[in-house]
Enzyme design. Sequence first.
Site, PDB file in Angstrom:
ATOM      1  N   THR A  38       0.910  -7.912 -11.065  1.00 30.28           N
ATOM      2  CA  THR A  38      -0.551  -8.563 -11.641  1.00 30.28           C
ATOM      3  C   THR A  38      -0.222  -9.173 -12.965  1.00 30.28           C
ATOM      4  O   THR A  38      -0.450 -10.322 -13.396  1.00 30.28           O
ATOM      5  CB  THR A  38      -1.622  -7.618 -11.739  1.00 30.28           C
ATOM      6  OG1 THR A  38      -1.648  -7.099 -10.396  1.00 30.28           O
ATOM      7  CG2 THR A  38      -2.943  -8.153 -12.120  1.00 30.28           C
ATOM      8  N   ASN A  39       0.514  -8.395 -13.911  1.00 28.33           N
ATOM      9  CA  ASN A  39       0.822  -8.933 -15.176  1.00 28.33           C
ATOM     10  C   ASN A  39       1.872 -10.439 -15.121  1.00 28.33           C
ATOM     11  O   ASN A  39       1.456 -11.380 -15.608  1.00 28.33           O
ATOM     12  CB  ASN A  39       1.508  -8.061 -16.198  1.00 28.33           C
ATOM     13  CG  ASN A  39       0.544  -7.016 -16.533  1.00 28.33           C
ATOM     14  OD1 ASN A  39      -0.153  -7.360 -17.813  1.00 28.33           O
ATOM     15  ND2 ASN A  39       0.295  -6.382 -15.903  1.00 28.33           N
ATOM     16  N   TYR A  42     -10.204   5.492  -1.124  1.00 30.82           N
ATOM     17  CA  TYR A  42      -9.521   4.805  -2.619  1.00 30.82           C
ATOM     18  C   TYR A  42      -8.518   3.759  -1.982  1.00 30.82           C
ATOM     19  O   TYR A  42      -7.519   3.736  -0.935  1.00 30.82           O
ATOM     20  CB  TYR A  42      -8.616   5.392  -3.261  1.00 30.82           C
ATOM     21  CG  TYR A  42      -8.525   5.359  -4.718  1.00 30.82           C
ATOM     22  CD1 TYR A  42      -9.495   5.751  -5.494  1.00 30.82           C
ATOM     23  CD2 TYR A  42      -7.342   4.413  -5.082  1.00 30.82           C
ATOM     24  CE1 TYR A  42      -9.509   5.253  -7.036  1.00 30.82           C
ATOM     25  CE2 TYR A  42      -7.618   4.099  -6.575  1.00 30.82           C
ATOM     26  CZ  TYR A  42      -8.466   4.321  -7.302  1.00 30.82           C
ATOM     27  OH  TYR A  42      -8.315   3.966  -8.668  1.00 30.82           O
ATOM     28  N   GLY A  43      -8.600   2.702  -2.417  1.00 32.34           N
ATOM     29  CA  GLY A  43      -7.726   1.406  -2.639  1.00 32.34           C
ATOM     30  C   GLY A  43      -6.900   1.247  -1.362  1.00 32.34           C
ATOM     31  O   GLY A  43      -7.711   0.972  -0.224  1.00 32.34           O
ATOM     32  N   GLY A  44      -5.771   1.233  -1.104  1.00 35.78           N
ATOM     33  CA  GLY A  44      -4.853   0.921  -0.077  1.00 35.78           C
ATOM     34  C   GLY A  44      -5.147   1.789   1.191  1.00 35.78           C
ATOM     35  O   GLY A  44      -4.727   1.386   2.231  1.00 35.78           O
ATOM     36  N   GLY A 100       4.112 -11.872 -21.700  1.00 36.50           N
ATOM     37  CA  GLY A 100       4.410 -13.173 -21.991  1.00 36.50           C
ATOM     38  C   GLY A 100       5.824 -13.526 -22.186  1.00 36.50           C
ATOM     39  O   GLY A 100       6.241 -14.670 -21.836  1.00 36.50           O
ATOM     40  N   HIS A 106       5.469  -7.765  -0.318  1.00 39.43           N
ATOM     41  CA  HIS A 106       4.571  -7.295  -1.595  1.00 39.43           C
ATOM     42  C   HIS A 106       5.154  -7.918  -2.752  1.00 39.43           C
ATOM     43  O   HIS A 106       5.763  -7.505  -3.626  1.00 39.43           O
ATOM     44  CB  HIS A 106       5.079  -5.818  -1.543  1.00 39.43           C
ATOM     45  CG  HIS A 106       4.543  -4.710  -2.629  1.00 39.43           C
ATOM     46  ND1 HIS A 106       4.652  -3.861  -3.103  1.00 39.43           N
ATOM     47  CD2 HIS A 106       3.060  -5.044  -2.973  1.00 39.43           C
ATOM     48  CE1 HIS A 106       3.854  -3.316  -3.777  1.00 39.43           C
ATOM     49  NE2 HIS A 106       2.683  -4.035  -3.757  1.00 39.43           N
ATOM     50  N   ARG A 132      11.048  -0.541 -12.067  1.00 39.54           N
ATOM     51  CA  ARG A 132      11.105   0.165 -13.621  1.00 39.54           C
ATOM     52  C   ARG A 132      11.983   0.882 -13.787  1.00 39.54           C
ATOM     53  O   ARG A 132      12.017   2.065 -13.132  1.00 39.54           O
ATOM     54  CB  ARG A 132       9.633   0.811 -13.195  1.00 39.54           C
ATOM     55  CG  ARG A 132       9.223   1.489 -14.840  1.00 39.54           C
ATOM     56  CD  ARG A 132       7.940   2.268 -14.448  1.00 39.54           C
ATOM     57  NE  ARG A 132       6.813   1.335 -14.346  1.00 39.54           N
ATOM     58  CZ  ARG A 132       5.787   1.209 -15.509  1.00 39.54           C
ATOM     59  NH1 ARG A 132       5.961   1.517 -16.523  1.00 39.54           N
ATOM     60  NH2 ARG A 132       4.868   0.130 -15.289  1.00 39.54           N
ATOM     61  N   SER A 178       4.640  -0.696  -6.912  1.00 38.80           N
ATOM     62  CA  SER A 178       3.241  -0.559  -7.108  1.00 38.80           C
ATOM     63  C   SER A 178       3.352  -0.157  -8.753  1.00 38.80           C
ATOM     64  O   SER A 178       4.258   0.562  -8.987  1.00 38.80           O
ATOM     65  CB  SER A 178       2.679   0.708  -6.405  1.00 38.80           C
ATOM     66  OG  SER A 178       2.704   0.326  -5.149  1.00 38.80           O
ATOM     67  N   ALA A 179       2.302  -0.879  -9.370  1.00 40.42           N
ATOM     68  CA  ALA A 179       2.203  -0.562 -10.992  1.00 40.42           C
ATOM     69  C   ALA A 179       3.756  -0.768 -11.653  1.00 40.42           C
ATOM     70  O   ALA A 179       3.840  -0.016 -12.705  1.00 40.42           O
ATOM     71  CB  ALA A 179       1.824   0.924 -11.087  1.00 40.42           C
ATOM     72  N   CYS A 180       4.274  -1.791 -11.344  1.00 42.02           N
ATOM     73  CA  CYS A 180       5.400  -2.320 -11.892  1.00 42.02           C
ATOM     74  C   CYS A 180       5.382  -3.792 -12.323  1.00 42.02           C
ATOM     75  O   CYS A 180       6.474  -4.416 -12.756  1.00 42.02           O
ATOM     76  CB  CYS A 180       6.744  -2.196 -11.176  1.00 42.02           C
ATOM     77  SG  CYS A 180       7.165  -0.403 -10.902  1.00 42.02           S
ATOM     78  N   LYS A 187      -2.609  -3.300   2.054  1.00 42.52           N
ATOM     79  CA  LYS A 187      -1.320  -2.677   2.426  1.00 42.52           C
ATOM     80  C   LYS A 187      -1.114  -2.542   4.138  1.00 42.52           C
ATOM     81  O   LYS A 187      -0.245  -2.666   4.631  1.00 42.52           O
ATOM     82  CB  LYS A 187      -1.004  -1.575   1.836  1.00 42.52           C
ATOM     83  CG  LYS A 187      -1.035  -1.614   0.310  1.00 42.52           C
ATOM     84  CD  LYS A 187       0.002  -2.476  -0.183  1.00 42.52           C
ATOM     85  CE  LYS A 187      -0.357  -3.300  -1.552  1.00 42.52           C
ATOM     86  NZ  LYS A 187      -0.235  -2.515  -2.735  1.00 42.52           N
ATOM     87  N   ASP A 227      -0.132  -9.658  -5.434  1.00 48.01           N
ATOM     88  CA  ASP A 227       0.228  -8.691  -4.690  1.00 48.01           C
ATOM     89  C   ASP A 227       1.088  -8.662  -3.290  1.00 48.01           C
ATOM     90  O   ASP A 227       2.008  -7.984  -2.942  1.00 48.01           O
ATOM     91  CB  ASP A 227      -0.915  -7.552  -4.523  1.00 48.01           C
ATOM     92  CG  ASP A 227      -0.493  -6.068  -4.193  1.00 48.01           C
ATOM     93  OD1 ASP A 227       0.368  -5.480  -5.105  1.00 48.01           O
ATOM     94  OD2 ASP A 227      -1.119  -5.515  -3.142  1.00 48.01           O
ATOM     95  N   ARG A 246      -8.517   1.246 -11.692  1.00 49.98           N
ATOM     96  CA  ARG A 246      -8.549  -0.122 -11.105  1.00 49.98           C
ATOM     97  C   ARG A 246      -9.549  -1.281 -11.178  1.00 49.98           C
ATOM     98  O   ARG A 246     -10.714  -0.347 -11.417  1.00 49.98           O
ATOM     99  CB  ARG A 246      -8.094  -0.171  -9.638  1.00 49.98           C
ATOM    100  CG  ARG A 246      -6.817   0.588  -9.057  1.00 49.98           C
ATOM    101  CD  ARG A 246      -5.577  -0.304  -8.896  1.00 49.98           C
ATOM    102  NE  ARG A 246      -4.376   0.525  -8.668  1.00 49.98           N
ATOM    103  CZ  ARG A 246      -3.201  -0.321  -8.383  1.00 49.98           C
ATOM    104  NH1 ARG A 246      -3.180  -1.479  -8.353  1.00 49.98           N
ATOM    105  NH2 ARG A 246      -2.251   0.556  -8.445  1.00 49.98           N
ATOM    106  N   ARG A 279      -2.929   5.884  -3.339  1.00 50.29           N
ATOM    107  CA  ARG A 279      -2.454   5.893  -1.950  1.00 50.29           C
ATOM    108  C   ARG A 279      -1.650   7.220  -1.828  1.00 50.29           C
ATOM    109  O   ARG A 279      -1.174   8.035  -2.744  1.00 50.29           O
ATOM    110  CB  ARG A 279      -1.395   4.867  -1.752  1.00 50.29           C
ATOM    111  CG  ARG A 279      -1.972   3.350  -1.599  1.00 50.29           C
ATOM    112  CD  ARG A 279      -0.993   2.454  -1.178  1.00 50.29           C
ATOM    113  NE  ARG A 279       0.199   2.170  -2.112  1.00 50.29           N
ATOM    114  CZ  ARG A 279       1.171   2.614  -2.229  1.00 50.29           C
ATOM    115  NH1 ARG A 279       1.627   3.369  -1.198  1.00 50.29           N
ATOM    116  NH2 ARG A 279       2.216   2.296  -3.142  1.00 50.29           N
TER     117      ARG A 279
END
Length: 590
Positions: A263-264, A207-209, A500, A236, A406, A258-260, A216, A283, A375, A66
């Site tokens: 998803t995990n 790309y993406g968003g 985990g 979000h 983060r 984002s990227a923090c 988004k 997301d 991604r 983005r």
Amino acid sequence: MKNEKLNNWVREVTNLCQPDKIYWCDGSKKEYGHLMAQMVLEGRAIPLKKRPNSFLFRSDPSDVARVEARTFIATKTKEQIGPTNNWVYIDELKQTMTGLYKGCMKGRTMYVIPFSMGPAGSPMSKLAIEITDSPYVVCNMHIMTRVGGKVIDLLNNGGDFIQSLHSVGAPLEKGQKDVSWPCAPMEKKYISHFPDENSIWSFGSGYGGNALLGKKCLALRLASVIAKREGWMAEHMLILRLTSPEGRKYHIAAAFPSACGKTNLAMVQPTVPGWKSECIGDDIAWIKISPDGRLHAINPESGFFGVAPGTSYQSNPMAMDTLRENVIFTNCALTDDGDVWWEGMDGDKPSHTIDWKGRDWTPSSKETAAHANARFTAPASQCPIISPDWEKPEGLPIDIFIFGGRRSAVAPLVMEAFSWDHGVFLGATAASEPTAAILDNVGIRYDPFAMFPFCGYNMADYFQHWFDMGDKLKSKAPRIFYVNWFRKSHDGKWLWPGFGENSRALKWMCERVDGKAGAKKTSIGYLPNESDLDLRGLNIPQKNLRELLRVDAEVWKAEIPKMEEFLSQFGERLPKRLRNQFDELKSRLG
Ligand code: GTP
Ligand code: SPV
Ligand code: MN
């Protein structure tokens, strides 16, 4: 189609963009297969021998994430969108972009994608059309949203829809050979939103968003404006369900930038004995007050557009199992045996790959094999722990909100807000370090509620909206927590194992909700004592734990001027209640 508004709009766009052909998408498997086969023939998509029906794409090296500096919201007054968004006057932006759109689809096919965010026909869902000249976008939209089928019926019955227009911005002259990832140079990229008329105009990026406009642009920037007006929330946030050994279910929605780690966490495999987790979304959450007076959330998407690097059986086994087939990979490395690879995947590094730029790569290469924002696009239904209730039209009742970011220092592993108002303050002052998800992100920044790049109106009013929701929910409001999985030691090592093991913090939250777990009151919030966390089976140095749960008043005092600077940009519009929370923090810190 039997929808006059739609037909008129498609005619208008056709006249403006002048595509060679028009293709109306039906969302079928056949359509997907046909488009992919075409892209393989053209050399844009690489079929993966190791993963059935899966393909690798390589973007242009300039078009990898983005771009916030090229993201605009056009309204009548700048005041409407506040200091955190890029504002352009509506007529001016339309004029500029109309110029760019003129003839921009020459030599290309224009695809009309009817889609729904949320299960088609659910009261919480929204119908939309994306017009695009990118078949890559069409295939991604097939996975990320509900395309065709019932959506077409609803539109034929006169259903209203949100208009979103996308072009890669690279017309082809007669006989001109196409490149594998067409896009426009940075200064011609525009990711634009017109909240007053509910429309999106995106130009120049694939790309993406920037290009998958349901995500988004629609589900957050436009939806946040609608939500504010109608009294609900577009956030979000991931959504997960945690079930205790006794069978009590807790629904958790968590907002990280984002990227923090959304998803995990959405696919967390709890390490605390007896606890189970199910994934609802990774997301975005649309959240409304139900007749029972509680907040219910749906995931408006139907797929995951997840960060590949760092994803492994070690860190996120449920994501790995989701990625076995029917996946689109973008900017990953290609192995010699026809699979994808990225940094952080299990096992040894391959001795040779083709990197994301299409060059030979070996472990001694200076650059990474996969782009840091490489991604995967995968159907949510393929996640082994997707909840059987993930598509419930009325959503799931939220017990817990989590905010975070983060930060290698300052913020503790986990804390609980004193109250709803304090929780809103924690959300509003969430800060985070830069990641590869954003091309132009510089340094640590405040990312309130992980919505800094996604709130479609004045952030000060958004804060007020959170207070207003709390007032409506009263005792039925979810409890609010703040986490930071990313603390580092002085020598740069993670203090907390994460993934985990994050379930240990989640369990504490659930027990707080039930009044079962203890906590200590500190100047910044309720923190668990070490004995309040279930640490059975966890091998972690005592000094790490102490550091993760320590509140250093001096360190926090050093944050105050930065918070002041951040909050003061909203001027008089900043809710008094937020100011009060800030003053209370200052006085607690002494
Ligand atoms: P977006 O899709 O951009 O919204 O990102 P996201 O918030 O979904 O982040 P994601 O879960 O993809 O994680 C981003 C990066 O953080 C990946 O490289 C993960 O491996 C890493 N990560 C996620 N959770 C943890 C954690 O608990 N600890 C550590 N150390 N890293 C983590
Ligand atoms: C994010 O940046 O928060 C993402 C990726 O989820 S994108 O779809 O590009 O916005
Ligand atoms: Mn995201």
